[in-house]
Motif scaffolding. Structure first.
Motif, PDB file in Angstrom:
ATOM      1  N   GLY A 145       0.837  -1.198   0.000  1.00 42.46           N
ATOM      2  CA  GLY A 145       0.000   0.000   0.000  1.00 42.46           C
ATOM      3  C   GLY A 145       0.868   1.243   0.000  1.00 42.46           C
ATOM      4  O   GLY A 145       1.824   1.322   0.768  1.00 42.46           O
ATOM      5  N   ILE A 146       0.534   2.176  -0.884  1.00 43.26           N
ATOM      6  CA  ILE A 146       1.258   3.447  -0.949  1.00 43.26           C
ATOM      7  C   ILE A 146       0.230   4.569  -0.968  1.00 43.26           C
ATOM      8  O   ILE A 146      -0.621   4.615  -1.851  1.00 43.26           O
ATOM      9  N   LYS A 147       0.334   5.439   0.020  1.00 43.11           N
ATOM     10  CA  LYS A 147      -0.553   6.598   0.097  1.00 43.11           C
ATOM     11  C   LYS A 147       0.316   7.833   0.234  1.00 43.11           C
ATOM     12  O   LYS A 147       1.446   7.744   0.704  1.00 43.11           O
ATOM     13  N   ALA A 148      -0.206   8.977  -0.187  1.00 38.95           N
ATOM     14  CA  ALA A 148       0.535  10.221  -0.031  1.00 38.95           C
ATOM     15  C   ALA A 148      -0.396  11.301   0.500  1.00 38.95           C
ATOM     16  O   ALA A 148      -1.563  11.368   0.137  1.00 38.95           O
ATOM     17  N   LYS A 149       0.148  12.116   1.347  1.00 40.57           N
ATOM     18  CA  LYS A 149      -0.574  13.233   1.956  1.00 40.57           C
ATOM     19  C   LYS A 149       0.289  14.477   1.844  1.00 40.57           C
ATOM     20  O   LYS A 149       1.514  14.398   1.790  1.00 40.57           O
ATOM     21  N   THR A 150      -0.361  15.631   1.850  1.00 39.17           N
ATOM     22  CA  THR A 150       0.388  16.880   1.891  1.00 39.17           C
ATOM     23  C   THR A 150       0.558  17.300   3.354  1.00 39.17           C
ATOM     24  O   THR A 150      -0.294  16.971   4.188  1.00 39.17           O
ATOM     25  N   PRO A 151       1.636  18.021   3.649  1.00 37.76           N
ATOM     26  CA  PRO A 151       1.914  18.378   5.046  1.00 37.76           C
ATOM     27  C   PRO A 151       1.230  19.668   5.485  1.00 37.76           C
ATOM     28  O   PRO A 151       1.856  20.532   6.072  1.00 37.76           O
ATOM     29  N   GLU A 152      -0.047  19.770   5.226  1.00 38.28           N
ATOM     30  CA  GLU A 152      -0.784  21.000   5.523  1.00 38.28           C
ATOM     31  C   GLU A 152      -0.620  21.420   6.980  1.00 38.28           C
ATOM     32  O   GLU A 152      -0.973  20.686   7.891  1.00 38.28           O
ATOM     33  N   GLY A 153      -0.071  22.618   7.158  1.00 39.79           N
ATOM     34  CA  GLY A 153       0.067  23.180   8.485  1.00 39.79           C
ATOM     35  C   GLY A 153       1.172  22.586   9.337  1.00 39.79           C
ATOM     36  O   GLY A 153       1.322  22.957  10.496  1.00 39.79           O
TER      37      GLY A 153
END
Length: 178
Positions: free
Chosen positions: A141-149
């Motif tokens: 599984g590979i997921k990506a998120k942005t580092p908001e805040g």
């Protein structure tokens, strides 16, 4: 050493390992994530190739077998690892997992970075990791998120968890002729 009096000692059928890593973006370095070079004006600084995903997976594999961490096995102060391909680290961890009698059931990971977008590259990363880890792509599984805040726009962070399963003991049946 396993404690035979404790049914939950190291003789368990499954093991879970967790790893994480982070590196700062720097110009003039290729960006490698999951063993794949991605198009981006900056790469991740590190003693090796800075591949945060492979580093996190390596630590997760080693942690699941109560092994040493990546920094102990591949010390950043050792010049032989300068610029090294992180695939070497994952392969050593996999060798140790196999020697301990386990096999990878699945891996789940989350990348946290502002850019580049991982979605367009996820299939290629998954394929490369499957090749390195000798497992099927649908086990990764590979997921990506942005580092908001979070204030980490100039860094990439990777979290990984791995599930290991005890391999079946090889049957050593003897034939009547033996």
């Amino acid at each position: 050493m396993p404690n035979p009096q404790n049914p939950r000692s190291a003789t368990g059928r499954t093991r879970i390992g967790y790893g994480w890593d982070s590196h700062e973006f720097k110009p003039g370095i290729p960006l490698k994530i999951g063993g794949v070079t991605l198009p981006h004006p900056k790469g991740l600084g590190g003693h090796s190739d800075g591949d945060v995903l492979l580093h996190a997976v390596t630590d997760a594999l080693l942690g699941a077998i109560a092994g040493p961490d990546i920094g102990t096995l591949f010390s950043p102060s050792d010049p032989q690892w300068k610029g090294a391909d992180s695939a070497v680290f994952v392969q050593e961890a996999l060798k140790r997992v196999t020697a301990a009698g386990y096999a990878i059931a699945n891996i789940d990971s989350t990348l946290i970075l502002a850019a580049p977008k991982i979605g367009p590259h996820a299939a290629e990363i998954r394929a490369r990791m499957a090749e390195l880890l000798e497992i099927e792509q649908d086990c990764i599984g590979i997921k990506a998120k942005t580092p908001e805040g979070m204030g980490t726009d100039n860094a990439a962070i990777a979290h990984a968890v791995v599930l290991l399963e005890k391999r079946a003991a090889k049957s050593q049946k003897k034939t009547a002729a033996e």
